[in-house]
Design a protein around this motif. Structure first.
Motif, PDB file in Angstrom:
ATOM      1  N   TRP A 128       1.188   4.259  -2.887  1.00 17.10           N
ATOM      2  CA  TRP A 128       1.069   5.706  -2.644  1.00 17.10           C
ATOM      3  C   TRP A 128       2.309   6.438  -3.161  1.00 17.10           C
ATOM      4  CZ3 TRP A 128       3.514   8.889   1.302  1.00 17.10           C
ATOM      5  CH2 TRP A 128       3.010  10.188   1.330  1.00 17.10           C
ATOM      6  N   ALA A 139     -12.200  -5.821   1.060  1.00 15.07           N
ATOM      7  CA  ALA A 139     -11.248  -5.849  -0.055  1.00 15.07           C
ATOM      8  C   ALA A 139     -11.804  -5.096  -1.259  1.00 15.07           C
ATOM      9  CB  ALA A 139     -10.922  -7.288  -0.428  1.00 15.07           C
ATOM     10  N   LYS A 146     -11.409  -1.453  -0.618  1.00  9.85           N
ATOM     11  CA  LYS A 146     -10.009  -1.048  -0.798  1.00  9.85           C
ATOM     12  C   LYS A 146      -9.655  -0.981  -2.282  1.00  9.85           C
ATOM     13  CE  LYS A 146      -6.924  -2.992   2.004  1.00  9.85           C
ATOM     14  NZ  LYS A 146      -6.311  -4.131   2.729  1.00  9.85           N
ATOM     15  N   ALA A 147     -10.085  -1.995  -3.038  1.00  9.33           N
ATOM     16  CA  ALA A 147      -9.787  -1.996  -4.470  1.00  9.33           C
ATOM     17  C   ALA A 147     -10.434  -0.793  -5.155  1.00  9.33           C
ATOM     18  CB  ALA A 147     -10.275  -3.294  -5.101  1.00  9.33           C
ATOM     19  N   ILE A 161      -3.831  -4.325  -5.941  1.00 10.96           N
ATOM     20  CA  ILE A 161      -5.234  -4.748  -5.793  1.00 10.96           C
ATOM     21  C   ILE A 161      -5.314  -6.265  -5.676  1.00 10.96           C
ATOM     22  CG2 ILE A 161      -7.402  -4.968  -7.060  1.00 10.96           C
ATOM     23  CD1 ILE A 161      -6.930  -2.128  -8.072  1.00 10.96           C
ATOM     24  N   LEU A 201      -6.665   3.156   3.368  1.00  9.94           N
ATOM     25  CA  LEU A 201      -6.302   1.780   3.003  1.00  9.94           C
ATOM     26  C   LEU A 201      -5.612   1.075   4.166  1.00  9.94           C
ATOM     27  CD1 LEU A 201      -5.026   2.381  -0.635  1.00  9.94           C
ATOM     28  CD2 LEU A 201      -7.003   1.041   0.032  1.00  9.94           C
ATOM     29  N   LEU A 202      -4.726   1.803   4.851  1.00  8.38           N
ATOM     30  CA  LEU A 202      -4.079   1.208   6.023  1.00  8.38           C
ATOM     31  C   LEU A 202      -5.120   0.862   7.079  1.00  8.38           C
ATOM     32  CD1 LEU A 202      -0.861   3.363   6.590  1.00  8.38           C
ATOM     33  CD2 LEU A 202      -1.089   1.156   5.480  1.00  8.38           C
ATOM     34  N   VAL A 227      -8.048  -7.382   9.383  1.00  8.30           N
ATOM     35  CA  VAL A 227      -7.373  -8.317  10.289  1.00  8.30           C
ATOM     36  C   VAL A 227      -8.197  -8.494  11.555  1.00  8.30           C
ATOM     37  CG1 VAL A 227      -5.346  -8.630  11.747  1.00  8.30           C
ATOM     38  CG2 VAL A 227      -5.065  -7.864   9.399  1.00  8.30           C
ATOM     39  N   LEU A 275      -6.257 -14.837   6.295  1.00  7.76           N
ATOM     40  CA  LEU A 275      -7.133 -14.482   7.417  1.00  7.76           C
ATOM     41  C   LEU A 275      -8.363 -15.371   7.555  1.00  7.76           C
ATOM     42  CD1 LEU A 275      -7.048 -10.587   7.192  1.00  7.76           C
ATOM     43  CD2 LEU A 275      -5.769 -12.058   8.720  1.00  7.76           C
ATOM     44  N   ILE A 300      -4.478  -7.135  -2.289  1.00  9.63           N
ATOM     45  CA  ILE A 300      -5.542  -6.741  -1.364  1.00  9.63           C
ATOM     46  C   ILE A 300      -6.563  -7.868  -1.228  1.00  9.63           C
ATOM     47  CG2 ILE A 300      -7.593  -5.254  -1.265  1.00  9.63           C
ATOM     48  CD1 ILE A 300      -5.808  -2.933  -2.089  1.00  9.63           C
ATOM     49  N   THR A 358      -7.051  -2.166   6.208  1.00 15.60           N
ATOM     50  CA  THR A 358      -6.255  -3.382   6.387  1.00 15.60           C
ATOM     51  C   THR A 358      -6.311  -3.842   7.837  1.00 15.60           C
ATOM     52  OG1 THR A 358      -4.791  -2.607   4.641  1.00 15.60           O
ATOM     53  CG2 THR A 358      -3.990  -4.395   6.011  1.00 15.60           C
ATOM     54  N   VAL A 359      -6.185  -2.872   8.758  1.00 20.30           N
ATOM     55  CA  VAL A 359      -6.280  -3.223  10.180  1.00 20.30           C
ATOM     56  C   VAL A 359      -7.671  -3.773  10.489  1.00 20.30           C
ATOM     57  CG1 VAL A 359      -6.210  -2.284  12.519  1.00 20.30           C
ATOM     58  CG2 VAL A 359      -4.511  -1.564  10.844  1.00 20.30           C
ATOM     59  N   LEU A 409       0.844  -1.201   0.000  1.00 19.14           N
ATOM     60  CA  LEU A 409       0.000   0.000   0.000  1.00 19.14           C
ATOM     61  C   LEU A 409       0.879   1.250   0.000  1.00 19.14           C
ATOM     62  CD1 LEU A 409      -2.809  -0.997   2.524  1.00 19.14           C
ATOM     63  CD2 LEU A 409      -2.974  -0.831   0.055  1.00 19.14           C
ATOM     64  N   VAL A 448      -8.338   2.233  -4.479  1.00 21.09           N
ATOM     65  CA  VAL A 448      -7.127   2.240  -5.294  1.00 21.09           C
ATOM     66  C   VAL A 448      -7.464   2.632  -6.726  1.00 21.09           C
ATOM     67  CG1 VAL A 448      -5.280   0.814  -6.233  1.00 21.09           C
ATOM     68  CG2 VAL A 448      -5.904   0.573  -3.853  1.00 21.09           C
ATOM     69  N   MET A 492      -4.857  11.881  -2.030  1.00 25.59           N
ATOM     70  CA  MET A 492      -4.070  10.658  -2.173  1.00 25.59           C
ATOM     71  C   MET A 492      -3.559  10.184  -0.819  1.00 25.59           C
ATOM     72  SD  MET A 492      -4.315   9.953  -5.250  1.00 25.59           S
ATOM     73  CE  MET A 492      -5.259  10.892  -6.422  1.00 25.59           C
ATOM     74  N   PHE A 493      -3.102  11.129   0.000  1.00 26.90           N
ATOM     75  CA  PHE A 493      -2.606  10.756   1.318  1.00 26.90           C
ATOM     76  C   PHE A 493      -3.749  10.176   2.164  1.00 26.90           C
ATOM     77  CE2 PHE A 493      -1.345  11.604   5.721  1.00 26.90           C
ATOM     78  CZ  PHE A 493      -0.122  10.982   5.722  1.00 26.90           C
ATOM     79  N   PHE A 508      -4.467   6.712   1.150  1.00 25.11           N
ATOM     80  CA  PHE A 508      -3.451   5.805   1.687  1.00 25.11           C
ATOM     81  C   PHE A 508      -3.760   5.457   3.145  1.00 25.11           C
ATOM     82  CE2 PHE A 508       0.892   5.696   3.755  1.00 25.11           C
ATOM     83  CZ  PHE A 508       1.116   4.375   3.469  1.00 25.11           C
TER      84      PHE A 508
END
Lengths: 294, 229
Positions: free
Chosen positions: A96, B81, B84-85, A282, B53-54, B61, A293, A285, B57-58, A92, B88, B46-47, B50
């Motif tokens: 970026w 997912a 997230k896709a 992707i 997305l992080l 999980v 998981l 992802i 991801t958490v 990721l 992106v 964009m930031f 990002f």
């Protein structure tokens, strides 16, 4: 042709940077058309990439539906989600930084392009090193491989059966499996499981001492782990090859940036490399939660 | 070749001046026909993408550990997912800022993916013919005697072939649950047995094991060699 002579004059001017000397191909109406057309071509290629990987996802779901009994436990047993998590974060981040390198190109800041691409390269290398060193290599050593090479006898034999009969059963199953007369499609673990299933009270006493790559050591290996691992290997190895290609492409992009080939008007190569890299991202992802998981 | 006579980049030709471009919009309206100023990617969206997305991801999980069924684990993981896709694609691949053509290419590809996976799932769920179980495994591919044609063929209006009580996916799921239950029972039993051994060293008693899964006691170790009847 006046246009041709203009091009020649522009090319001849040695004082200009390559991206300033750049003129679009004569078969394009304008630089913008060339840019959009090139990007469109990249999108067509990326759509085929999605279809390529969808085959692996299809195999994943079909086999998961057919063999649900230890799909999840195989994932937990063989894979360490922390490794996948670290690789996800790194990919990721690299996505970026690619975006930021394109932004730097649009702003005409050549050194920034190089810096962002450098971070991208480090991330991609980190991904590959973790993948090869912490996942593939231990798995190869333990014969947790796809196809006919799959064999986790070391696990079964390094167990501490409370019942000595279980050790005999596993040993005899192992010797049956390595005789040439045995059916080629039946692996050692199949023999062990058949043998143990016929003495089902001993099956539960098999406790793997050296758990797989995963952190859930209490899951025992099962007969359909081979299918899970085949899907894992094919999908992640294909993805890994894409990461490797991305590293090569970004090395080329860094060389071009170093030689001043990218400017606000001309960064199509960088743009397409970025699009490719995002698709690799992707794919991961989706691979990460499905393999590591759930 | 009046197009290229004066300006190879076509920068100074207004849409009305050129008969080829007249009435057509070739350029993104944001560009205002000025090629020196491509759309510059903004920093903060964009930031933020990002960071999102992080965060997702958490979340994915974390969600893999909540006590829900396997179906919901899969559903949640795929849902996150897909988000997230989409982030992106929309931001990093700037489909949001592009002309719609690239999005159409992507969507048609996704349509292909859905056909591919969806029809495989439909097919799998429709396979109710086979309740064959050999060596504790699901034996796919239909009954051998049906393939050999020893039973009457399919007739419209009436289906003479015997139906399995459920399709192979449900069968597999049921089998998995049974195995799971057996494992728990065997664990409890082996602990009990270990206690017994520690006290009296009576050895192995295989005779009265309640945990033995009966479907595994199949005597035929090589089902592939079954002759088609």
């Amino acid at each position: 042709m006046t246009a041709a002579s203009t091009n020649d004059a522009a090319h001849a001017d040695a004082n200009l940077k390559p991206h300033e000397r750049y003129v679009h191909g004569h078969h394009w109406r304008s630089a913008a058309d060339e840019f959009e057309g090139g990007k469109f071509g990249m999108w067509l290629f990326l759509s085929t990439e999605l279809l390529l990987f969808s085959g692996f996802f299809c195999a994943y779901f079909v086999f998961r539906m057919l063999y649900p009994e230890n799909w999840h436990t195989a994932s937990a047993y063989y894979l360490n989600w922390k490794i996948g998590f670290a690789n996800t974060i790194v990919l990721l981040l690299s996505s970026w930084t690619v975006v930021m390198s394109i932004r730097a190109a649009q702003l005409g800041r050549r050194n920034e392009i190089l810096a962002w691409l450098g971070i991208t390269q480090l991330c991609a290398l980190f991904f590959l090193v973790v993948k090869l060193g912490w996942e593939y290599w231990p798995k190869i050593q333990k014969s947790e491989l796809p196809g006919a090479n799959f064999n986790y006898a070391p696990h079964a034999l390094n167990t501490t059966p409370a019942d000595p009969a279980a050790a005999d059963i596993i040993a005899s199953a192992g010797s049956a499996a390595i005789t040439p007369a045995s059916h080629s499609s039946i692996t050692l673990i199949d023999h062990a499981n058949i043998a143990l299933a016929n003495h089902a009270d001993t099956a539960a006493t098999i406790i793997p001492v050296a758990a797989g790559g995963g952190d859930h050591g209490h899951f025992t290996p099962g007969p359909h782990d081979q299918i899970f691992l085949s899907v894992y290997w094919v999908a992640t190895a294909t993805h890994g090859v894409h990461v490797l290609v991305g590293i090569i492409v970004f090395a080329l992009a860094m060389w071009k940036a170093y030689k001043f080939h990218f400017g606000p008007k001309n960064y199509l190569f960088l743009e397409n490399a970025g699009l490719y890299w995002h698709v690799v991202d992707i794919i991961w992802i989706f691979l990460f939660p499905l393999l590591y998981l759930v | 070749m009046s197009l290229h006579d004066h300006d190879p980049d076509n920068t100074h030709i207004a849409p009305g001046d050129d008969p080829l471009t007249e009435g057509k919009v070739w350029e993104d309206p944001h560009h205002e026909h000025d090629h020196d100023h491509h759309h510059v990617i903004p920093f903060w969206p964009m930031f933020n993408t990002f960071i999102a997305l992080l965060g997702l991801t958490v979340v994915t999980v974390w969600a893999s550990g909540i006590p829900v069924s396997e179906f919901w684990h899969l559903f949640i993981a795929l849902f996150i997912a897909v988000i997230k896709a989409a982030l992106v694609c929309g931001y990093f691949m700037h489909l949001k800022y592009d002309k719609p053509l690239n999005s159409i290419v992507l969507l048609s590809s996704i349509f292909g993916v859905i056909l591919f996976i969806g029809f495989s799932m439909l097919d799998l769920n429709a396979r109710g013919w086979d309740d064959h179980r050999v060596r504790g495994e699901i034996h796919t591919g239909g009954r051998l005697e049906l393939r050999a044609g020893s039973l009457p063929p399919f007739e419209r209006g009436g289906d003479p072939r015997p139906k399995a009580p459920m399709n192979i996916v449900d069968l597999a799921r049921q089998h998995a649950e049974q195995l799971h239950a057996n494992e728990h029972a065997a664990e409890a039993h082996s602990e009990h047995q270990a206690d017994d051994q520690a006290e009296s060293h009576t050895g192995n008693d295989h005779s009265n094991d309640p945990a033995a899964p009966d479907q595994n006691n199949h005597s035929d170790p090589a089902p592939e060699s079954d002759p088609p009847a």
